[in-house]
Design an enzyme around this catalytic site. Structure first.
Site, mmCIF file in Angstrom:
data_model
loop_
_atom_site.group_PDB
_atom_site.id
_atom_site.type_symbol
_atom_site.label_atom_id
_atom_site.label_comp_id
_atom_site.label_asym_id
_atom_site.label_seq_id
_atom_site.Cartn_x
_atom_site.Cartn_y
_atom_site.Cartn_z
ATOM 1 N N HIS A 81 48.481 46.110 52.620
ATOM 2 C CA HIS A 81 48.859 44.726 52.965
ATOM 3 C C HIS A 81 50.255 44.437 53.821
ATOM 4 C CE1 HIS A 81 48.177 40.263 53.055
ATOM 5 N NE2 HIS A 81 49.339 40.170 53.021
ATOM 6 N N GLU A 82 51.135 44.949 53.122
ATOM 7 C CA GLU A 82 52.283 44.797 53.707
ATOM 8 C C GLU A 82 52.607 45.694 54.886
ATOM 9 O OE1 GLU A 82 54.228 42.324 53.086
ATOM 10 O OE2 GLU A 82 53.109 41.778 50.976
ATOM 11 N N HIS A 141 51.464 43.830 58.012
ATOM 12 C CA HIS A 141 52.769 42.913 58.778
ATOM 13 C C HIS A 141 53.654 43.815 59.272
ATOM 14 C CE1 HIS A 141 50.966 39.660 56.636
ATOM 15 N NE2 HIS A 141 51.208 40.182 55.202
#
Length: 455
Positions: free
Chosen positions: A22-23, A26
């Site tokens: 997920h990170e 980003h």
């Protein structure tokens, strides 16, 4: 203790992996958009591992609490920014870039789910062929024309080589429509026939593992003798004096021929005291059994805390593996991710309107238990679990709730429509509301976890 350690390790692996994915979404898109990344952290709290690398001297951190993560970017709202780096600050980026950076996290969770399902279909899902042992009279399946001995070839047009595949397709379709099409083939037949199941009155619980039984189908199964293999401490079975090796002959005057009949009898008589005849070695004796109870789908069912002995070997011709080739697995992986995303969103919606109980919410304890359970079963089950949790994270983070990625995306959509961003004061107030909602949701999920442990 071993099961606990396996569950704990599997839980940490699952969360750390999915948080990293997920990170990284980003992080990667931020770099592509020219934004300076100051820190990439997996976990919160004190750093356990830390490395500084790259021209921007980005900190890469593994922190002590593996319950989240974050990507810290250069931003004037969080500290002074030197004039020569203003163009690399997140808050200075046009709205479409900020939108892309924020949405990338959930999207990477969906991409990972597709990959996990693709790998799962390549490895193959072992299971039992969907042979029908019997059909309950006047049931949905009986009225639709399914007969004992049939093999279910497909559900809703999708191939179902195993009972697990049948259950998943039924769970998905029963939430979406009132009529489900099945293809079945009779023993010794060469051409399948089509049947239609009217599921109008069937339960709409998306986690109901007994959906097959509700429809009236009885899967082919091994006949397990009614011999007790183990007895839990402080259970009704122990209180009655039942021991490992005891063979149940009858209960409440009803002859018990196999373990399934014994289970059905116990489930049907919660909080009752019955006479049970057992064989212990060569001697027969009667014991008084006070059956306990537990809750399942809002209904009390009997429970005594006894497990069967080792099951007989499964015949080879009953076994099947749901497997695809490298390229052929792409489409079902995409379909599976879409189905699970739709199912997750649909379940959330039904919780909001009261059609699905909030008891279905799970927290870290349940996730850890399932992580350990699937890790013990095998790679395919663990990959499926990884994909489901990744989809859930993706869907949850896209909800328009302040504090989540979806909340920030909502701010940006408002900015696009209005031509200017929401004020910092308004955003701070909304963030507090979002934080309160998340704390309530987490508390409810944790309460459900503890309640399940105490049942």
């Amino acid at each position: 203790m071993t099961d606990f350690l396996i569950s704990l390790i599997a839980f940490i692996v699952v969360l750390s992996l999915l948080i990293t994915v997920h990170e990284f979404g980003h992080y990667w898109v931020a770099l592509k958009c020219g934004v300076k990344v100051l820190r990439f952290s997996v976990g919160f709290g004190a750093p356990v591992l830390k490395r500084v690398a790259g021209a921007d001297r980005t900190e890469y951190v593994v922190a002590a609490i593996p319950l989240g993560g974050y990507v810290k970017m250069l931003d004037e709202r969080e500290g002074p920014v030197e004039a020569h780096e203003l163009h690399r600050a997140f808050n200075r980026q046009p709205v479409h870039k900020r939108f892309a950076i924020v949405v990338a996290g959930p999207l990477f969770n969906f991409f990972f789910a597709i990959f996990a399902y693709w790998l799962m279909f390549n490895v193959g899902l072992p299971g039992l062929k969907p042979y029908v042992d019997s059909v309950d009279a006047n049931s949905v399946a009986a009225r639709g024309g399914v007969r004992a001995g049939d093999e279910i070839v497909s559900v809703g047009g999708r191939a179902t080589p195993t009972w697990q595949a049948v259950q998943q397709e039924l769970l998905t379709l029963v939430l979406q429509q009132n009529t489900i099409a099945l293809e079945v083939i009779a023993p010794n037949a060469s051409i399948p026939r089509n049947v239609q199941l009217d599921v109008t009155g069937v339960t709409r619980d998306p986690q109901d593992v007994q959906i097959i039984e509700h429809i009236g189908l009885r899967p082919i199964h091994l006949v397990v003798p009614p011999v007790i293999g183990s007895v839990q401490s402080n259970s009704p079975a122990e209180a009655a004096g039942l021991k490992s090796g005891d063979r149940v002959v009858s209960a409440g005057g009803q002859v018990i021929e196999n373990w399934m009949q014994w289970v059905e009898f116990i489930r049907a008589h919660p909080d009752e005291t019955v006479s049970v005849r057992i064989e212990r070695g060569a001697a027969a004796q009667d014991v008084q059994l006070s059956i306990g109870h537990t809750e399942e789908s809002g209904k009390a069912i009997g429970r005594i805390g006894a497990a069967p002995g080792p099951a007989p070997e499964v015949p080879q011709d009953w076994k099947a593996t749901h497997r695809y080739g490298v390229l052929a697995a792409v489409i079902p992986a995409l379909q599976k991710t879409w189905d699970m995303s739709s199912l997750t969103l649909l379940m959330m919606g039904k919780m909001l309107i009261g059609q699905v109980s909030v008891d279905n919410l799970s927290g870290p304890i349940t996730i850890a238990q399932y992580a350990g359970y699937t890790a013990n079963i095998g790679l395919s089950s663990f990959l499926s679990f990884l994909a489901i949790v990744s989809v859930s994270l993706g869907v949850l983070n896209l909800l328009p709730v302040p504090m989540l990625d979806g909340g920030h995306l909502t701010y940006y959509l408002i900015e696009i429509v209005k031509g200017r961003p929401l004020s910092d004061d308004t955003q701070m107030k909304l963030q507090r509301v979002g934080l309160a909602l998340l704390l309530m949701l987490m508390s409810l999920a944790l309460y459900n976890d503890v309640a399940r442990l105490l049942r």
